[in-house]
Structure formats: structure tokens, C-alpha cells
Design a protein around this motif. Structure first.
Motif, PDB file in Angstrom:
ATOM      1  N   PRO A  83       0.789  -1.319   0.010  1.00 39.02           N
ATOM      2  CA  PRO A  83      -0.003   0.060   0.022  1.00 39.02           C
ATOM      3  C   PRO A  83       1.075   1.142  -0.042  1.00 39.02           C
ATOM      4  CG  PRO A  83       0.109  -0.961   2.148  1.00 39.02           C
ATOM      5  CD  PRO A  83       0.591  -1.932   1.248  1.00 39.02           C
ATOM      6  N   VAL A  84       0.511   2.229  -0.582  1.00 40.64           N
ATOM      7  CA  VAL A  84       1.128   3.481  -0.831  1.00 40.64           C
ATOM      8  C   VAL A  84       0.555   4.514   0.315  1.00 40.64           C
ATOM      9  CG1 VAL A  84       1.678   5.418  -2.276  1.00 40.64           C
ATOM     10  CG2 VAL A  84       1.245   3.339  -3.287  1.00 40.64           C
ATOM     11  N   ALA A  85       1.711   4.887   1.056  1.00 45.81           N
ATOM     12  CA  ALA A  85       1.378   5.552   2.392  1.00 45.81           C
ATOM     13  C   ALA A  85       0.822   7.111   1.889  1.00 45.81           C
ATOM     14  CB  ALA A  85       2.343   5.559   3.182  1.00 45.81           C
ATOM     15  N   SER A  86      -0.203   7.678   2.569  1.00 41.25           N
ATOM     16  CA  SER A  86      -0.361   8.760   2.004  1.00 41.25           C
ATOM     17  C   SER A  86       0.410   9.957   2.824  1.00 41.25           C
ATOM     18  CB  SER A  86      -1.843   9.093   2.628  1.00 41.25           C
ATOM     19  OG  SER A  86      -2.109   9.185   4.186  1.00 41.25           O
ATOM     20  N   PRO A  87       0.463  11.263   2.233  1.00 44.51           N
ATOM     21  CA  PRO A  87       1.293  12.061   3.060  1.00 44.51           C
ATOM     22  C   PRO A  87       1.087  12.051   4.468  1.00 44.51           C
ATOM     23  CG  PRO A  87       0.531  13.107   0.716  1.00 44.51           C
ATOM     24  CD  PRO A  87      -0.347  11.916   1.185  1.00 44.51           C
ATOM     25  N   GLU A  88      -0.305  12.088   4.715  1.00 42.22           N
ATOM     26  CA  GLU A  88      -0.676  12.172   6.351  1.00 42.22           C
ATOM     27  C   GLU A  88      -0.028  11.036   6.963  1.00 42.22           C
ATOM     28  OE1 GLU A  88      -3.073  12.152   3.532  1.00 42.22           O
ATOM     29  OE2 GLU A  88      -3.456  14.262   3.684  1.00 42.22           O
ATOM     30  N   ASP A  89      -0.218   9.740   6.451  1.00 41.42           N
ATOM     31  CA  ASP A  89       0.365   8.588   7.226  1.00 41.42           C
ATOM     32  C   ASP A  89       1.712   8.766   7.374  1.00 41.42           C
ATOM     33  OD1 ASP A  89      -2.098   7.424   7.265  1.00 41.42           O
ATOM     34  OD2 ASP A  89      -1.591   6.186   5.234  1.00 41.42           O
ATOM     35  N   ASP A  90       2.509   9.356   6.156  1.00 41.68           N
ATOM     36  CA  ASP A  90       3.825   9.659   6.484  1.00 41.68           C
ATOM     37  C   ASP A  90       4.228  10.628   7.374  1.00 41.68           C
ATOM     38  OD1 ASP A  90       4.631   7.889   4.494  1.00 41.68           O
ATOM     39  OD2 ASP A  90       5.047   9.456   2.916  1.00 41.68           O
ATOM     40  N   ALA A  91       3.531  11.650   7.729  1.00 39.41           N
ATOM     41  CA  ALA A  91       3.739  12.894   8.632  1.00 39.41           C
ATOM     42  C   ALA A  91       3.647  12.030  10.172  1.00 39.41           C
ATOM     43  CB  ALA A  91       2.613  14.015   8.379  1.00 39.41           C
ATOM     44  N   LEU A  92       2.381  11.194  10.173  1.00 36.29           N
ATOM     45  CA  LEU A  92       1.904  10.542  11.603  1.00 36.29           C
ATOM     46  C   LEU A  92       3.236   9.494  12.032  1.00 36.29           C
ATOM     47  CD1 LEU A  92      -1.919   9.852  11.070  1.00 36.29           C
ATOM     48  CD2 LEU A  92      -0.574  11.608  12.706  1.00 36.29           C
ATOM     49  N   ARG A  93       3.676   8.862  10.925  1.00 32.84           N
ATOM     50  CA  ARG A  93       4.749   7.983  11.359  1.00 32.84           C
ATOM     51  C   ARG A  93       5.951   8.688  11.621  1.00 32.84           C
ATOM     52  NH1 ARG A  93       5.158   5.920   6.781  1.00 32.84           N
ATOM     53  NH2 ARG A  93       3.312   4.302   7.020  1.00 32.84           N
ATOM     54  N   ALA A  94       6.360   9.870  10.836  1.00 34.70           N
ATOM     55  CA  ALA A  94       7.491  10.535  11.185  1.00 34.70           C
ATOM     56  C   ALA A  94       7.558  11.212  12.721  1.00 34.70           C
ATOM     57  CB  ALA A  94       7.644  11.710  10.026  1.00 34.70           C
ATOM     58  N   GLU A  95       6.167  11.830  13.022  1.00 32.70           N
ATOM     59  CA  GLU A  95       6.073  12.349  14.442  1.00 32.70           C
ATOM     60  C   GLU A  95       6.274  11.232  15.385  1.00 32.70           C
ATOM     61  OE1 GLU A  95       5.087  14.839  17.689  1.00 32.70           O
ATOM     62  OE2 GLU A  95       5.912  15.160  15.709  1.00 32.70           O
ATOM     63  N   ARG A  96       5.556   9.932  15.159  1.00 37.04           N
ATOM     64  CA  ARG A  96       5.643   8.885  15.981  1.00 37.04           C
ATOM     65  C   ARG A  96       7.146   8.614  16.153  1.00 37.04           C
ATOM     66  NH1 ARG A  96       3.502   4.429  13.544  1.00 37.04           N
ATOM     67  NH2 ARG A  96       5.888   3.730  12.886  1.00 37.04           N
ATOM     68  N   ASP A  97       7.902   8.404  15.030  1.00 32.38           N
ATOM     69  CA  ASP A  97       9.344   7.982  15.283  1.00 32.38           C
ATOM     70  C   ASP A  97      10.089   9.131  15.807  1.00 32.38           C
ATOM     71  OD1 ASP A  97       8.694   5.660  13.766  1.00 32.38           O
ATOM     72  OD2 ASP A  97       9.856   6.634  11.801  1.00 32.38           O
ATOM     73  N   ARG A  98       9.665  10.418  15.586  1.00 34.44           N
ATOM     74  CA  ARG A  98      10.328  11.421  16.523  1.00 34.44           C
ATOM     75  C   ARG A  98      10.069  11.379  18.117  1.00 34.44           C
ATOM     76  NH1 ARG A  98       9.539  15.617  19.163  1.00 34.44           N
ATOM     77  NH2 ARG A  98       7.206  15.228  18.870  1.00 34.44           N
ATOM     78  N   ARG A  99       8.866  11.159  18.294  1.00 35.02           N
ATOM     79  CA  ARG A  99       8.648  11.006  19.806  1.00 35.02           C
ATOM     80  C   ARG A  99       9.214   9.908  20.399  1.00 35.02           C
ATOM     81  NH1 ARG A  99       2.920   9.736  20.178  1.00 35.02           N
ATOM     82  NH2 ARG A  99       3.275  10.003  22.501  1.00 35.02           N
ATOM     83  N   LEU A 100       9.399   8.629  19.619  1.00 35.58           N
ATOM     84  CA  LEU A 100      10.002   7.615  20.202  1.00 35.58           C
ATOM     85  C   LEU A 100      11.510   7.841  20.284  1.00 35.58           C
ATOM     86  CD1 LEU A 100       9.880   4.610  21.165  1.00 35.58           C
ATOM     87  CD2 LEU A 100      10.239   4.114  18.792  1.00 35.58           C
ATOM     88  N   ARG A 101      12.291   8.298  19.411  1.00 32.22           N
ATOM     89  CA  ARG A 101      13.751   8.849  19.574  1.00 32.22           C
ATOM     90  C   ARG A 101      13.779   9.730  20.542  1.00 32.22           C
ATOM     91  NH1 ARG A 101      13.321   9.228  14.045  1.00 32.22           N
ATOM     92  NH2 ARG A 101      13.128  11.399  14.099  1.00 32.22           N
ATOM     93  N   HIS A 102      12.988  10.799  20.921  1.00 30.84           N
ATOM     94  CA  HIS A 102      13.245  11.684  21.958  1.00 30.84           C
ATOM     95  C   HIS A 102      12.895  11.031  23.340  1.00 30.84           C
ATOM     96  CE1 HIS A 102      12.702  15.195  24.188  1.00 30.84           C
ATOM     97  NE2 HIS A 102      11.515  14.843  24.651  1.00 30.84           N
ATOM     98  N   ALA A 103      12.148  10.003  23.527  1.00 29.47           N
ATOM     99  CA  ALA A 103      11.814   9.144  24.791  1.00 29.47           C
ATOM    100  C   ALA A 103      13.112   8.349  24.875  1.00 29.47           C
ATOM    101  CB  ALA A 103      10.394   8.446  24.724  1.00 29.47           C
ATOM    102  N   LEU A 104      13.456   7.721  23.902  1.00 35.01           N
ATOM    103  CA  LEU A 104      14.730   6.772  23.956  1.00 35.01           C
ATOM    104  C   LEU A 104      15.705   7.726  24.463  1.00 35.01           C
ATOM    105  CD1 LEU A 104      14.437   4.346  20.769  1.00 35.01           C
ATOM    106  CD2 LEU A 104      14.694   3.826  23.417  1.00 35.01           C
ATOM    107  N   GLY A 105      15.879   8.756  24.058  1.00 34.09           N
ATOM    108  CA  GLY A 105      17.123   9.760  24.603  1.00 34.09           C
ATOM    109  C   GLY A 105      16.793  10.260  25.793  1.00 34.09           C
ATOM    110  N   ARG A 106      15.725   9.913  26.707  1.00 32.28           N
ATOM    111  CA  ARG A 106      15.548  10.285  28.178  1.00 32.28           C
ATOM    112  C   ARG A 106      15.908   9.198  28.701  1.00 32.28           C
ATOM    113  NH1 ARG A 106      10.087  13.428  28.071  1.00 32.28           N
ATOM    114  NH2 ARG A 106      10.544  13.180  30.214  1.00 32.28           N
ATOM    115  N   LEU A 107      16.143   7.907  28.561  1.00 33.53           N
ATOM    116  CA  LEU A 107      16.468   6.768  29.264  1.00 33.53           C
ATOM    117  C   LEU A 107      17.730   6.788  29.556  1.00 33.53           C
ATOM    118  CD1 LEU A 107      14.592   4.076  26.943  1.00 33.53           C
ATOM    119  CD2 LEU A 107      13.824   4.898  29.229  1.00 33.53           C
ATOM    120  N   THR A 108      18.219   5.739  30.549  1.00 37.12           N
ATOM    121  CA  THR A 108      19.528   5.739  30.895  1.00 37.12           C
ATOM    122  C   THR A 108      20.517   5.121  29.782  1.00 37.12           C
ATOM    123  OG1 THR A 108      19.366   3.542  31.847  1.00 37.12           O
ATOM    124  CG2 THR A 108      18.912   5.303  33.153  1.00 37.12           C
TER     125      THR A 108
END
Length: 159
Positions: A83-108
Motif C-alpha cells: 500500500p502506498v502511504a498517504s502524506p498524512e500517514d508519512d507525517a504521522l509516522r515521522a511524528e511517532r518516530d520523532r517522539r520515540l527517539r526523543h523518549a529513548l534519548g531520555r532513558l539511561t
């Protein structure tokens, strides 16, 4: 050859129809059998011990080939394009990934290393222990605490 064709064609078509369950295909199978026999023997076809038996065998073999091709064609499943991701899906995925990387950075450091090796590199607890030079029990407890903290951090970001 013409006499053989007129004398046996209809019987061979009925035989092929019963084998392939399709009148048009059966006629093609019989036509191919006569054509192959003529190519191979020509005018000498009448010299065979039993020309109708030879043609019958050609028809049966031709029907088997048709059925084999049908089975192969029916078994083939065309690939489904991803399936071809819509621009909205890409934006949501990028935001989710950004949030996850940010949270990982706050771990020990150790929690981050254990979770990344476990869930991104798919290493076992033993492999992680060997990579980090720590006991397996420490890997288990660190992963548990790290997942709890990661979950809490991601939930905090939602609010």
C-alpha cells in the motif's frame, strides 16, 4: 490421414472434453494431436500398428498438459503491491518516530542500549549480555525497567 481424421475426430473430441471439461480446449487438444502425429509420421501414420491408439495417447497426454498448465495458472497468486502511504500517514509516522527517539534519548544509557539491541536488532538476552558484558539477569531487569519508563515517557508526551 484425412480418413483417420474423419473416422476418429469426434470420438477423440468427446474423450478430450471429458478430460479437460471444456469443448473448445478439447478441440484444440485433438487438433494438436493430429498435427503432432502428421509432423512426426506424415503419410507413414497408417503404417503404425494402431493409429487410433496412438492418437488417443496423444490426446490424453495433451489433456494432461492442459490440466497441468491450468493448475499452475490457478495456483499463481499475483503479487500485491504494497500500500502506498498517504502524506498524512508519512507525517504521522515521522511524528511517532520523532517522539520515540526523543523518549529513548531520555532513558539511561544502559536501558537505551538494552532496548535497542532487543527490539531493533532482535538479539536474545544472552546475545545482549555478551555484547554489553553484563549478566543475563541484568539484561532482563534493565529491559523491564526501560520499557516501563519508555511507556511512561510516551504517555506523558500524549498529555
Amino acid at each position: 490421414m484425412a480418413q483417420l481424421y474423419h473416422a476418429h475426430r469426434m470420438r477423440l473430441v468427446r474423450l478430450a472434453t471429458l478430460l479437460v471439461d471444456d469443448q473448445e480446449t478439447a478441440e484444440d487438444v485433438v487438433q494438436e494431436a493430429f498435427t503432432a502425429a502428421f509432423r512426426r509420421y506424415g503419410a507413414r501414420l497408417g503404417e503404425l500398428d494402431d493409429p487410433p491408439a496412438y492418437l488417443r495417447r496423444c490426446v490424453v497426454n495433451g489433456a494432461r498438459s492442459v490440466l497441468r498448465r491450468r493448475r499452475t495458472a490457478r495456483a499463481w497468486i499475483p503479487p500485491v503491491p504494497p500500500p502506498v502511504a498517504s502524506p498524512e500517514d508519512d507525517a504521522l509516522r515521522a511524528e511517532r518516530d520523532r517522539r520515540l527517539r526523543h523518549a529513548l534519548g531520555r532513558l539511561t544509557r544502559r536501558q537505551r542500549e538494552v532496548l535497542v539491541l532487543r527490539y531493533w536488532e532482535n538479539l536474545s538476552e544472552t546475545e545482549i549480555a555478551g555484547t554489553l558484558g553484563i549478566p543475563s539477569g541484568t539484561v532482563k531487569s534493565t529491559a523491564s525497567r526501560g520499557l516501563t519508563t519508555l511507556h511512561r515517557l510516551l504517555m506523558e508526551d500524549d498529555t
